[in-house]
Enzyme design. Structure first.
Site, PDB file in Angstrom:
ATOM      1  N   ARG A  44       0.854  -1.190   0.000  1.00 35.56           N
ATOM      2  CA  ARG A  44       0.000   0.000   0.000  1.00 35.56           C
ATOM      3  C   ARG A  44       0.882   1.228   0.000  1.00 35.56           C
ATOM      4  O   ARG A  44       1.859   1.285   0.746  1.00 35.56           O
ATOM      5  CB  ARG A  44      -0.882  -0.043   1.241  1.00 35.56           C
ATOM      6  CG  ARG A  44      -1.694   1.197   1.486  1.00 35.56           C
ATOM      7  CD  ARG A  44      -2.688   0.981   2.603  1.00 35.56           C
ATOM      8  NE  ARG A  44      -3.753   0.071   2.204  1.00 35.56           N
ATOM      9  CZ  ARG A  44      -4.940  -0.015   2.815  1.00 35.56           C
ATOM     10  NH1 ARG A  44      -5.195   0.735   3.856  1.00 35.56           N
ATOM     11  NH2 ARG A  44      -5.856  -0.859   2.398  1.00 35.56           N
ATOM     12  N   LYS A  68      -7.544 -14.139   5.894  1.00 37.46           N
ATOM     13  CA  LYS A  68      -8.133 -14.198   4.546  1.00 37.46           C
ATOM     14  C   LYS A  68      -7.638 -15.434   3.783  1.00 37.46           C
ATOM     15  O   LYS A  68      -8.430 -16.196   3.234  1.00 37.46           O
ATOM     16  CB  LYS A  68      -7.726 -12.927   3.781  1.00 37.46           C
ATOM     17  CG  LYS A  68      -8.389 -12.774   2.449  1.00 37.46           C
ATOM     18  CD  LYS A  68      -7.873 -11.571   1.687  1.00 37.46           C
ATOM     19  CE  LYS A  68      -7.972 -10.283   2.452  1.00 37.46           C
ATOM     20  NZ  LYS A  68      -7.785  -9.097   1.597  1.00 37.46           N
ATOM     21  N   LYS A  80       1.994  -7.726   4.996  1.00 38.79           N
ATOM     22  CA  LYS A  80       1.575  -6.484   4.329  1.00 38.79           C
ATOM     23  C   LYS A  80       2.743  -5.510   4.320  1.00 38.79           C
ATOM     24  O   LYS A  80       3.507  -5.441   5.286  1.00 38.79           O
ATOM     25  CB  LYS A  80       0.412  -5.840   5.091  1.00 38.79           C
ATOM     26  CG  LYS A  80      -0.362  -4.840   4.269  1.00 38.79           C
ATOM     27  CD  LYS A  80      -1.374  -5.538   3.400  1.00 38.79           C
ATOM     28  CE  LYS A  80      -2.140  -4.575   2.518  1.00 38.79           C
ATOM     29  NZ  LYS A  80      -3.183  -5.270   1.755  1.00 38.79           N
ATOM     30  N   ASP A 115      -1.947  -3.118  -3.770  1.00 35.28           N
ATOM     31  CA  ASP A 115      -2.984  -2.633  -2.855  1.00 35.28           C
ATOM     32  C   ASP A 115      -3.196  -1.158  -3.201  1.00 35.28           C
ATOM     33  O   ASP A 115      -2.698  -0.684  -4.233  1.00 35.28           O
ATOM     34  CB  ASP A 115      -2.581  -2.851  -1.378  1.00 35.28           C
ATOM     35  CG  ASP A 115      -3.767  -2.641  -0.436  1.00 35.28           C
ATOM     36  OD1 ASP A 115      -4.823  -3.237  -0.674  1.00 35.28           O
ATOM     37  OD2 ASP A 115      -3.653  -1.852   0.515  1.00 35.28           O
ATOM     38  N   THR A 147     -11.271  -9.723  -7.210  1.00 33.83           N
ATOM     39  CA  THR A 147     -11.813  -9.334  -5.898  1.00 33.83           C
ATOM     40  C   THR A 147     -13.294  -9.007  -6.028  1.00 33.83           C
ATOM     41  O   THR A 147     -14.118  -9.433  -5.213  1.00 33.83           O
ATOM     42  CB  THR A 147     -11.050  -8.108  -5.349  1.00 33.83           C
ATOM     43  OG1 THR A 147      -9.663  -8.435  -5.288  1.00 33.83           O
ATOM     44  CG2 THR A 147     -11.531  -7.712  -3.971  1.00 33.83           C
ATOM     45  N   ALA A 235     -13.794   1.606  -0.418  1.00 35.12           N
ATOM     46  CA  ALA A 235     -12.793   2.684  -0.443  1.00 35.12           C
ATOM     47  C   ALA A 235     -11.708   2.298   0.570  1.00 35.12           C
ATOM     48  O   ALA A 235     -11.043   1.292   0.377  1.00 35.12           O
ATOM     49  CB  ALA A 235     -13.446   4.022  -0.137  1.00 35.12           C
ATOM     50  N   ALA A 256     -15.454  -4.653  -0.356  1.00 35.80           N
ATOM     51  CA  ALA A 256     -14.072  -5.082  -0.570  1.00 35.80           C
ATOM     52  C   ALA A 256     -13.085  -4.445   0.391  1.00 35.80           C
ATOM     53  O   ALA A 256     -12.005  -4.989   0.602  1.00 35.80           O
ATOM     54  CB  ALA A 256     -13.641  -4.739  -1.993  1.00 35.80           C
ATOM     55  N   ALA A 257     -13.424  -3.286   0.947  1.00 34.85           N
ATOM     56  CA  ALA A 257     -12.421  -2.551   1.728  1.00 34.85           C
ATOM     57  C   ALA A 257     -11.887  -3.421   2.865  1.00 34.85           C
ATOM     58  O   ALA A 257     -12.648  -4.146   3.509  1.00 34.85           O
ATOM     59  CB  ALA A 257     -13.020  -1.265   2.288  1.00 34.85           C
ATOM     60  N   ASN A 258     -10.592  -3.360   3.081  1.00 33.80           N
ATOM     61  CA  ASN A 258      -9.970  -4.096   4.179  1.00 33.80           C
ATOM     62  C   ASN A 258     -10.226  -3.390   5.498  1.00 33.80           C
ATOM     63  O   ASN A 258     -10.255  -2.161   5.555  1.00 33.80           O
ATOM     64  CB  ASN A 258      -8.448  -4.166   3.945  1.00 33.80           C
ATOM     65  CG  ASN A 258      -8.089  -5.224   2.927  1.00 33.80           C
ATOM     66  OD1 ASN A 258      -8.523  -6.374   3.015  1.00 33.80           O
ATOM     67  ND2 ASN A 258      -7.294  -4.836   1.936  1.00 33.80           N
TER      68      ASN A 258
HETATM   69  P1  NAI Z   1      -8.667   2.120  -5.435  1.00 33.51           P
HETATM   70  O1  NAI Z   1      -7.668   3.045  -4.863  1.00 33.51           O
HETATM   71  O2  NAI Z   1      -8.589   1.754  -6.876  1.00 33.51           O
HETATM   72  O3  NAI Z   1     -10.146   2.669  -5.172  1.00 33.51           O
HETATM   73  C1  NAI Z   1     -10.562   3.288  -4.005  1.00 33.51           C
HETATM   74  C2  NAI Z   1     -11.556   4.371  -4.400  1.00 33.51           C
HETATM   75  O4  NAI Z   1     -12.145   4.906  -3.232  1.00 33.51           O
HETATM   76  C3  NAI Z   1     -10.916   5.526  -5.170  1.00 33.51           C
HETATM   77  O5  NAI Z   1     -11.628   5.778  -6.362  1.00 33.51           O
HETATM   78  C4  NAI Z   1     -11.002   6.687  -4.183  1.00 33.51           C
HETATM   79  O6  NAI Z   1     -11.133   7.949  -4.834  1.00 33.51           O
HETATM   80  C5  NAI Z   1     -12.251   6.312  -3.408  1.00 33.51           C
HETATM   81  N1  NAI Z   1     -12.391   6.943  -2.099  1.00 33.51           N
HETATM   82  C6  NAI Z   1     -11.430   7.252  -1.195  1.00 33.51           C
HETATM   83  N2  NAI Z   1     -11.980   7.829  -0.122  1.00 33.51           N
HETATM   84  C7  NAI Z   1     -13.309   7.877  -0.341  1.00 33.51           C
HETATM   85  C8  NAI Z   1     -14.419   8.344   0.419  1.00 33.51           C
HETATM   86  N3  NAI Z   1     -14.281   8.891   1.621  1.00 33.51           N
HETATM   87  N4  NAI Z   1     -15.662   8.237  -0.114  1.00 33.51           N
HETATM   88  C9  NAI Z   1     -15.843   7.696  -1.333  1.00 33.51           C
HETATM   89  N5  NAI Z   1     -14.823   7.247  -2.099  1.00 33.51           N
HETATM   90  C10 NAI Z   1     -13.578   7.323  -1.594  1.00 33.51           C
HETATM   91  O7  NAI Z   1      -8.599   0.807  -4.509  1.00 33.51           O
HETATM   92  P2  NAI Z   1      -9.187  -0.627  -4.838  1.00 33.51           P
HETATM   93  O8  NAI Z   1      -8.089  -1.480  -5.366  1.00 33.51           O
HETATM   94  O9  NAI Z   1     -10.460  -0.503  -5.586  1.00 33.51           O
HETATM   95  O10 NAI Z   1      -9.487  -1.161  -3.368  1.00 33.51           O
HETATM   96  C11 NAI Z   1     -10.615  -0.696  -2.638  1.00 33.51           C
HETATM   97  C12 NAI Z   1     -10.587  -1.307  -1.249  1.00 33.51           C
HETATM   98  O11 NAI Z   1     -10.629  -2.728  -1.357  1.00 33.51           O
HETATM   99  C13 NAI Z   1      -9.332  -0.990  -0.430  1.00 33.51           C
HETATM  100  O12 NAI Z   1      -9.678  -0.888   0.923  1.00 33.51           O
HETATM  101  C14 NAI Z   1      -8.460  -2.210  -0.635  1.00 33.51           C
HETATM  102  O13 NAI Z   1      -7.570  -2.402   0.439  1.00 33.51           O
HETATM  103  C15 NAI Z   1      -9.493  -3.294  -0.703  1.00 33.51           C
HETATM  104  N6  NAI Z   1      -9.058  -4.473  -1.417  1.00 33.51           N
HETATM  105  C16 NAI Z   1      -8.672  -4.373  -2.724  1.00 33.51           C
HETATM  106  C17 NAI Z   1      -8.264  -5.501  -3.415  1.00 33.51           C
HETATM  107  C18 NAI Z   1      -7.905  -5.425  -4.846  1.00 33.51           C
HETATM  108  O14 NAI Z   1      -7.881  -6.500  -5.487  1.00 33.51           O
HETATM  109  N7  NAI Z   1      -7.634  -4.259  -5.408  1.00 33.51           N
HETATM  110  C19 NAI Z   1      -8.221  -6.838  -2.759  1.00 33.51           C
HETATM  111  C20 NAI Z   1      -8.742  -6.837  -1.407  1.00 33.51           C
HETATM  112  C21 NAI Z   1      -9.108  -5.679  -0.773  1.00 33.51           C
END
Ligand code: NAI
Length: 347
Positions: A44, A68, A80, A115, A147, A235, A256-258
């Site tokens: 991350r 997980k 991590k 991440d 995911t 998010a 999905a968020a961790n």
């Molecule tokens: P990403 O960074 O592509 O997307 C996150 C989105 O959330 C961004 O578009 C951002 O602008 C938005 N965001 C941030 N703060 C916000 C708020 N307060 N309100 C609304 N939107 C907000 O990340 P990704 O890869 O989509 O991951 C999302 C979550 O899922 C994270 O917590 C990540 O740790 C978790 N995750 C992701 C995996 C993956 O395969 N990418 C696998 C397992 C968990």
């Protein structure tokens, strides 16, 4: 933070701080467990107000990775890496090459992937200096669609429990975060006939997803409190706190968020309010499962089968929670730790 107490309480094997001032590289790599296999977990990259916040993130996220992978039946432990994003502009190649060098020193006890804030291109840069990387564009690639598929299966299992059918057609889903996972999940939900309400702090991403899925738009402040069947946090973590639970108007939380719960006590508070919480580490295992292509040589069909199995796993978790009268978070953790313990007894 009482450091060693925190490590003992969470059960970490090893936590390492890395620094390479020449390129602005500052990282925490937390290896929670290698009992089932190497500590696998994403990297991350984000700014942190305090170094302690980065450490806390690495500790919580690495433990969740152990749970997980165990729950998903993978021969992986949990780890991590958290990179403190340098202020201003920085040399991305130099930063991720430094990260690779750091990972290499751990000799395979930690294997990383993507991440928040890290792309497959960044992983290619990391790969220049270490072997221990999965999810490269040349291999399994971006884990986000995997995911999203797993989160969809988890939602269907929750829907079956709550409404007696896994069918999501006509269900109203509030989606927080239209990033890599959120956008893919939105497409899948729309295809399944769900009605979406979406929010993102990034106006461009929000508009793209809202247009593609005919979704209603809510502000980032509103999204957690809109009336819906399912709330999908996609998010950042810590979004469900005791303070705002009174304003939730959903039947199911599944995203999905961790580390969605700000504190473990929130799990019980959700159950008391009649909200079914699907533990994040059960729902979002699709990404780490996709890494089995690179790390274990699985075929795409094997990966898909395992991801679709998330539905059955979530079903078991919900059943155990009901049978034992414990929260869904406790049930998922118990099942995961049982699997870690069973593997230990076999070895
Ligand atoms: P990403 O960074 O592509 O997307 C996150 C989105 O959330 C961004 O578009 C951002 O602008 C938005 N965001 C941030 N703060 C916000 C708020 N307060 N309100 C609304 N939107 C907000 O990340 P990704 O890869 O989509 O991951 C999302 C979550 O899922 C994270 O917590 C990540 O740790 C978790 N995750 C992701 C995996 C993956 O395969 N990418 C696998 C397992 C968990």
């Amino acid at each position: 933070m009482r450091l060693f107490e925190a490590l003992a309480a969470l059960g970490h094997e090893q936590v390492v701080l890395f620094s390479d001032p020449a390129v602005g590289y500052r990282a925490v790599i937390a290896i929670h467990s290698t009992r089932l296999g190497p500590g696998v977990g994403g990297t991350r990259l984000r700014p942190y107000a305090r170094d302690e916040d980065a450490l806390a993130d690495a500790l919580g996220l690495s433990r969740a990775m152990t749970l997980k992978s165990a729950l998903a039946g993978l021969p992986f432990g949990g780890g991590k890496a958290v990179l403190l994003q340098p202020a201003g502009s920085f040399d991305r190649a130099a930063l991720f090459e430094a990260h690779g060098r750091a990972i290499e020193t751990l000799g395979g006890r930690f294997v990383t992937g993507e991440d928040v804030g890290v792309s497959p291109d960044d992983l290619e840069l990391t790969r220049r200096t270490t072997r221990y990387v999965a999810g490269l564009a040349s291999g399994a690639g971006n884990p986000a669609p995997y995911t999203a598929r797993g989160v969809l299966r988890a939602m269907q299992a929750a829907a079956e429990r709550v409404w007696g059918s896994p069918d999501l057609a006509g269900r109203r889903v509030a989606l927080q975060g239209c990033g890599a996972v959120g956008s893919s999940l939105a497409t899948a939900l729309r295809a399944a006939g769900a009605h979406l309400v979406v929010a993102d702090v990034d106006a461009q991403r929000l508009a793209a997803v809202a247009d593609a899925t005919q979704a209603e738009v809510a502000s980032p402040d509103e999204i957690l409190h809109v009336e819906c069947d399912i709330l999908a946090p996609c998010a950042l973590g810590g979004v469900l706190s005791a303070r705002q639970l009174g304003q939730l108007r959903c039947k199911v939380v599944c995203g999905a968020a961790n580390n969605q719960l700000a504190t473990p006590a929130v799990a019980a508070a959700l159950a008391e309010r009649g909200v079914l919480y699907v533990p994040d580490f059960a729902a979002n295992a699709g990404g780490v499962i996709s890494g089995a292509q690179d790390l274990l040589g699985w075929t795409p069909a094997e990966v898909t089968r395992a991801i679709d199995g998330i539905g059955a796993t979530v079903g078991q978790v919900l059943e155990l929670s009901e049978r034992e009268g414990c929260t869904t978070a406790e049930a998922a953790e118990r099942l995961a730790l049982l699997r870690v313990g069973a593997a230990e007894r076999r070895s």
